[in-house]
Write a protein that holds these residues in place. Structure first.
Motif, short mmCIF file in Angstrom:
data_model
loop_
_atom_site.label_atom_id
_atom_site.label_comp_id
_atom_site.label_asym_id
_atom_site.label_seq_id
_atom_site.Cartn_x
_atom_site.Cartn_y
_atom_site.Cartn_z
N ARG A 118 63.81 63.62 15.68
CA ARG A 118 63.46 63.68 14.26
C ARG A 118 62.09 63.08 13.99
NH1 ARG A 118 68.15 60.42 11.70
NH2 ARG A 118 67.81 59.31 13.64
N TYR A 119 61.64 62.18 14.85
CA TYR A 119 60.39 61.49 14.59
C TYR A 119 59.39 61.70 15.72
CZ TYR A 119 63.65 59.30 11.42
OH TYR A 119 64.60 59.09 10.47
N GLU A 120 59.59 62.72 16.49
CA GLU A 120 58.72 63.00 17.62
C GLU A 120 57.31 63.35 17.15
OE1 GLU A 120 58.58 66.22 21.33
OE2 GLU A 120 60.20 66.24 19.85
N ARG A 121 56.34 63.00 17.96
CA ARG A 121 54.96 63.39 17.71
C ARG A 121 54.61 64.46 18.73
NH1 ARG A 121 53.00 59.80 14.10
NH2 ARG A 121 50.92 60.68 14.22
N ILE A 144 45.04 65.31 16.93
CA ILE A 144 45.44 64.59 18.15
C ILE A 144 46.94 64.75 18.37
CG2 ILE A 144 45.56 62.33 19.25
CD1 ILE A 144 43.09 61.56 17.59
N ASP A 145 47.71 64.52 17.32
CA ASP A 145 49.15 64.77 17.35
C ASP A 145 49.65 64.85 15.92
OD1 ASP A 145 49.61 62.09 16.48
OD2 ASP A 145 49.59 61.40 18.55
N VAL A 146 50.88 65.35 15.78
CA VAL A 146 51.49 65.56 14.46
C VAL A 146 52.94 65.10 14.52
CG1 VAL A 146 52.11 67.24 12.68
CG2 VAL A 146 49.99 67.55 13.99
N SER A 147 53.39 64.41 13.48
CA SER A 147 54.81 64.12 13.32
C SER A 147 55.27 64.76 12.02
CB SER A 147 55.06 62.61 13.28
OG SER A 147 54.68 62.07 12.03
N GLN A 188 54.50 64.94 1.57
CA GLN A 188 55.89 65.37 1.75
C GLN A 188 56.15 65.59 3.22
OE1 GLN A 188 56.33 68.90 -0.71
NE2 GLN A 188 56.95 67.67 -2.47
N MET A 189 57.35 65.22 3.66
CA MET A 189 57.73 65.40 5.06
C MET A 189 57.71 66.88 5.41
SD MET A 189 58.76 62.38 6.55
CE MET A 189 60.20 62.61 7.59
N LEU A 190 57.29 67.20 6.62
CA LEU A 190 57.39 68.58 7.09
C LEU A 190 58.85 68.94 7.32
CD1 LEU A 190 54.53 68.61 9.77
CD2 LEU A 190 54.40 69.34 7.38
N SER A 191 59.19 70.18 7.07
CA SER A 191 60.57 70.61 7.30
C SER A 191 60.83 70.76 8.79
CB SER A 191 60.83 71.95 6.59
OG SER A 191 60.04 72.97 7.18
N PRO A 192 62.05 70.47 9.25
CA PRO A 192 62.37 70.62 10.67
C PRO A 192 62.10 72.03 11.20
CG PRO A 192 64.11 69.44 9.53
CD PRO A 192 63.18 69.95 8.47
N GLU A 193 62.24 73.04 10.31
CA GLU A 193 62.02 74.43 10.74
C GLU A 193 60.57 74.68 11.13
OE1 GLU A 193 63.50 73.54 7.92
OE2 GLU A 193 65.59 73.96 8.47
N ARG A 194 59.64 73.95 10.52
CA ARG A 194 58.21 74.12 10.81
C ARG A 194 57.78 73.30 12.01
NH1 ARG A 194 54.30 72.66 6.19
NH2 ARG A 194 52.83 73.41 7.77
N PHE A 195 58.56 72.28 12.36
CA PHE A 195 58.07 71.26 13.27
C PHE A 195 58.31 71.62 14.73
CE2 PHE A 195 58.31 67.01 15.32
CZ PHE A 195 57.01 66.64 15.07
N ASP A 196 57.35 72.33 15.30
CA ASP A 196 57.32 72.57 16.74
C ASP A 196 55.89 72.78 17.18
OD1 ASP A 196 56.58 75.29 16.32
OD2 ASP A 196 58.68 75.88 16.19
N ASN A 198 54.15 75.24 17.71
CA ASN A 198 53.44 76.36 17.08
C ASN A 198 53.04 76.06 15.64
OD1 ASN A 198 53.62 78.32 19.26
ND2 ASN A 198 55.83 78.30 18.86
N ILE A 199 53.23 74.83 15.20
CA ILE A 199 52.96 74.48 13.81
C ILE A 199 51.49 74.74 13.45
CG2 ILE A 199 52.41 72.06 14.29
CD1 ILE A 199 53.85 71.38 11.67
N LYS A 200 51.30 75.20 12.23
CA LYS A 200 49.96 75.39 11.68
C LYS A 200 49.94 74.72 10.31
CE LYS A 200 46.47 78.82 10.40
NZ LYS A 200 46.15 80.26 10.28
N LEU A 201 49.12 73.69 10.16
CA LEU A 201 49.08 72.95 8.90
C LEU A 201 48.29 73.72 7.85
CD1 LEU A 201 48.49 69.33 10.27
CD2 LEU A 201 50.63 70.39 9.54
#
Length: 201
Positions: A118-121, A144-147, A188-196, A198-201
């Motif tokens: 849940r809190y992985e970077r 550099i990284d994203v959580s 706002q927290m990113l949704s789990p569905e977006r968080f991998d 392949n994410i594009k902010l």
């Protein structure tokens, strides 16, 4: 014979509330219901210190939501150069839970234990984003990284703590500077569905 257990109890209390250096992203709410991003610098079951754009008043009640810890609350004990120190007000069971969480976090860093998903970077496969910041032209920066709650950005810019920025369509605030860039806490927290990856902010 007068047996006084107080010195032993104080020793135990000092050990139980020993602060550890830990950097956790979060958000806090002051009594006026204004919310701001923050990042801890150290924490114990009895208190924490954090970098914060709005310091509030000494004695003011604050509610904080922290990655990997959850909701805590307390009163501002003192101001620091970059934020404030908070004296936490929680029942014994909650303090014990936080003590266990802090122990896990410290041991994770020492032993290189895997993080909670849940809190992985993560490092995105497309590690670039358009940075928008007031007073500056748009520019492409490296992630550099994203959580789920923030990101670290590689750039020569040195904005003030609390500066509002956008990475692509994701808005947030600068919460920490480091050599070669800065850290952003998302509004706002990113949704789990977006968080991998392949994410594009």
């Amino acid at each position: 014979m007068n047996l006084n257990p107080k010195p032993f109890q104080k020793s135990v209390e000092r050990r139980r509330h020993q602060r550890v250096e830990v950097s956790l992203l979060g958000r806090y709410m002051l009594e006026n219901h204004q919310e701001y991003p923050c990042v801890t610098t150290d924490m114990s079951p009895g208190g924490l210190a954090c970098v914060a754009p709005a310091r509030g008043a000494v004695g003011e009640r604050v509610v904080v939501y922290l990655d990997q810890i959850g909701r805590v609350e307390g009163k501002i004990a003192r101001h620091t150069d970059r934020g404030f120190a908070l004296a936490l007000n929680m029942p014994y069971a909650k303090r014990e839970k936080i003590a266990n969480q802090l122990t896990w976090l410290v041991n994770r860093d020492i032993l290189s234990l895997p993080e909670d998903r849940r809190y992985e970077r993560i490092v995105p496969l497309r590690p670039h984003a358009i940075l928008t910041m007031e007073g500056e032209a748009e520019r492409v920066v490296k992630l550099i990284d994203v959580s789920m709650s923030g990101a670290a950005v590689s750039t020569a810019l040195k904005p003030y703590i609390g500066t509002k920025v956008a990475l692509g369509q994701t808005h947030g605030s600068v919460i920490r500077l480091f050599d070669g860039g800065f850290a952003v806490a998302f509004d706002q927290m990113l949704s789990p569905e977006r968080f991998d990856e392949n994410i594009k902010l």
